[in-house]
Write an enzyme that holds these catalytic residues in place. Structure first.
Site, PDB file in Angstrom:
ATOM      1  N   TYR A 254      -2.669  -3.385   3.457  1.00  0.00           N
ATOM      2  CA  TYR A 254      -1.390  -4.095   3.330  1.00  0.00           C
ATOM      3  C   TYR A 254      -0.343  -3.344   4.139  1.00  0.00           C
ATOM      4  O   TYR A 254      -0.203  -2.123   3.991  1.00  0.00           O
ATOM      5  CB  TYR A 254      -0.958  -4.121   1.852  1.00  0.00           C
ATOM      6  CG  TYR A 254       0.452  -4.646   1.644  1.00  0.00           C
ATOM      7  CD1 TYR A 254       0.674  -6.003   1.424  1.00  0.00           C
ATOM      8  CD2 TYR A 254       1.555  -3.795   1.700  1.00  0.00           C
ATOM      9  CE1 TYR A 254       1.956  -6.499   1.259  1.00  0.00           C
ATOM     10  CE2 TYR A 254       2.845  -4.284   1.538  1.00  0.00           C
ATOM     11  CZ  TYR A 254       3.037  -5.627   1.316  1.00  0.00           C
ATOM     12  OH  TYR A 254       4.299  -6.120   1.167  1.00  0.00           O
TER      13      TYR A 254
ATOM     14  N   GLU B 243       5.264  -9.206   7.288  1.00  0.00           N
ATOM     15  CA  GLU B 243       4.186  -8.704   6.422  1.00  0.00           C
ATOM     16  C   GLU B 243       2.824  -9.102   6.950  1.00  0.00           C
ATOM     17  O   GLU B 243       2.636 -10.224   7.414  1.00  0.00           O
ATOM     18  CB  GLU B 243       4.377  -9.277   5.015  1.00  0.00           C
ATOM     19  CG  GLU B 243       3.349  -8.791   4.000  1.00  0.00           C
ATOM     20  CD  GLU B 243       3.438  -9.550   2.682  1.00  0.00           C
ATOM     21  OE1 GLU B 243       4.128  -9.076   1.773  1.00  0.00           O
ATOM     22  OE2 GLU B 243       2.815 -10.634   2.578  1.00  0.00           O
TER      23      GLU B 243
END
Ligand code: GDP
Ligand code: MN
Length: 367
Positions: A101, A189
């Site tokens: 992530y 992201e």
């Protein structure tokens, strides 16, 4: 302004961030055609602006092109957190070995960009933050200094990525930050950033641009067309749909309902200057929700004109399949005209929010 995954991936690709090869389909036939030209198996990804598509059933895997057609059909009927699926991104399925992530957000309280990164990719990052906060690395970037590649590598080391990947993951973090800065983003992201036999690629992409910077982000501003009329829409667990023009007014409407013992089924902010069509779209959206017993439309005309609202309402009532009681509070710009249109169509209205909220609760309780 939020970008769809396919738009964000285009932007990443243009800026040197590797993404899987993919193509966008608007309908099932197109999906089948595209699928025939890609290596199987495939992933079909619903294009919506909300997250958590995987969990909501918005991501499917296909083994051949006719299955891609079938699955595309299903996905295009889907609504994810209130958002209809209008297009599907087709990608060759990645043989994922591990998921990371990485993100950059504008941290308003610190007045600095914040990089977050974790080896626990692919999951709900809020859950990682809650349950294993030590696995989520946070790093504030000083906006007055240049962010350098070695700093990005240090983040990768703190994340605990395996040694041979440190420089590659660091490279992704550095590039993601660069893109974030270049395009005046508020969120960038990649979740998950995946390791496949060929290397690392961004399997998902989320990107939000500061609306106040669109004047100098012409390339991105041109993508805005599709979402001009987007609502701020949240489904809740009550039975009275609350629609308002403006977030504050919509919230006040919800508060008022609660005060009289009612339970909101939606928060739907149609924004300022909503057109007749937009009012109609908002009403149809909540009426199609079987949980909604009563609609509470709370409009204080400013840029939004009361006559536009009234016309929108009357049009929906003429064509609506479900007979849902509607309580309208209508005041402000052109209120005389708006109220006349409603009266002519035999639709009652209130001018005070309190009275309208109370009435909506009474009706919901009597049903
Ligand atoms: P989100 O649920 O909206 O965040 O959608 P994502 O694009 O992040 O996909 C959710 C999950 O589906 C990922 O974390 C992966 O585990 C899985 N997934 C997505 N694309 C692929 C793919 O190409 N190959 C494999 N094996 N899994 C995938
Ligand atoms: Mn994701």
């Amino acid at each position: 302004m939020k970008l769809f995954e396919y738009q964000a991936k285009d932007l990443f690709k243009k800026n040197g961030i590797p993404v899987p090869s993919s193509k966008l389909a608007q309908n099932a036939e197109e999906a089948e055609k595209i699928a025939a030209g890609l290596n199987i198996p495939l992933v079909l990804k619903s294009q919506v602006l909300v997250g958590g598509r995987g969990k909501a059933g918005g991501i499917k895997f296909a083994d051949n092109s006719s299955q891609a057609n079938e699955l595309a059909k299903q996905l295009l009927k889907l609504e994810i957190k209130g958002e209809p699926v209008n297009s599907i991104l087709l990608e060759e399925k990645l043989a994922i070995k591990s998921e990371f992530y990485i993100s950059v957000v504008m941290d308003r309280s610190a007045k600095k960009p914040l990089i977050m990164a974790s080896t626990q990719g692919g999951m709900d990052i809020e859950q990682v933050a809650r349950e294993t906060p030590e696995k989520l690395i946070k790093y504030h970037v000083d906006p007055l200094e240049e962010f350098l590649p070695y700093q990005a590598r240090e983040i990768a080391i703190k994340m605990g990525v395996p040694n041979p990947l440190i420089s590659k993951v660091g490279g992704f973090i550095w590039k993601l930050f660069t893109v974030f800065q270049k395009y005046d983003a508020t969120i960038a992201e990649i979740n998950p950033l995946v390791l496949i036999p060929e290397g690392l690629v961004a399997a998902d992409a989320k990107f939000e641009v500061d609306d106040d910077a669109l004047y100098r982000q012409k390339e991105l501003a041109s993508l805005a067309g599709d979402e001009k009329d987007e609502f701020a829409y949240v489904k809740l667990d009550g039975d009275i749909a609350v629609i308002g023009n403006g977030a504050g007014l919509t919230l006040s409407g919800m508060d008022m309902l609660k005060l009289y013992g009612g339970k909101p089924a939606t928060f739907l902010d149609i924004g300022g200057g909503a057109s007749q069509q937009n009012i109609a779209r908002a009403l149809n959206l909540v009426i199609s929700n079987p949980q909604v017993k009563v609609v509470f439309l709370n409009v204080l005309g400013g840029i939004t004109r009361a006559d536009d609202v009234a016309n929108g309402v009357v049009n929906v009532l003429k064509e609506s399949e479900r007979d849902v009681p509607l309580v309208i509070r209508l005041t402000g710009t052109n209120e005389g005209e708006g109220q006349r249109i409603l009266t002519d169509a035999d639709v009652s209205f209130e001018t005070s929010m309190e009275a309208a909220a109370q009435k909506a609760v009474e009706i919901a309780e009597s049903l």
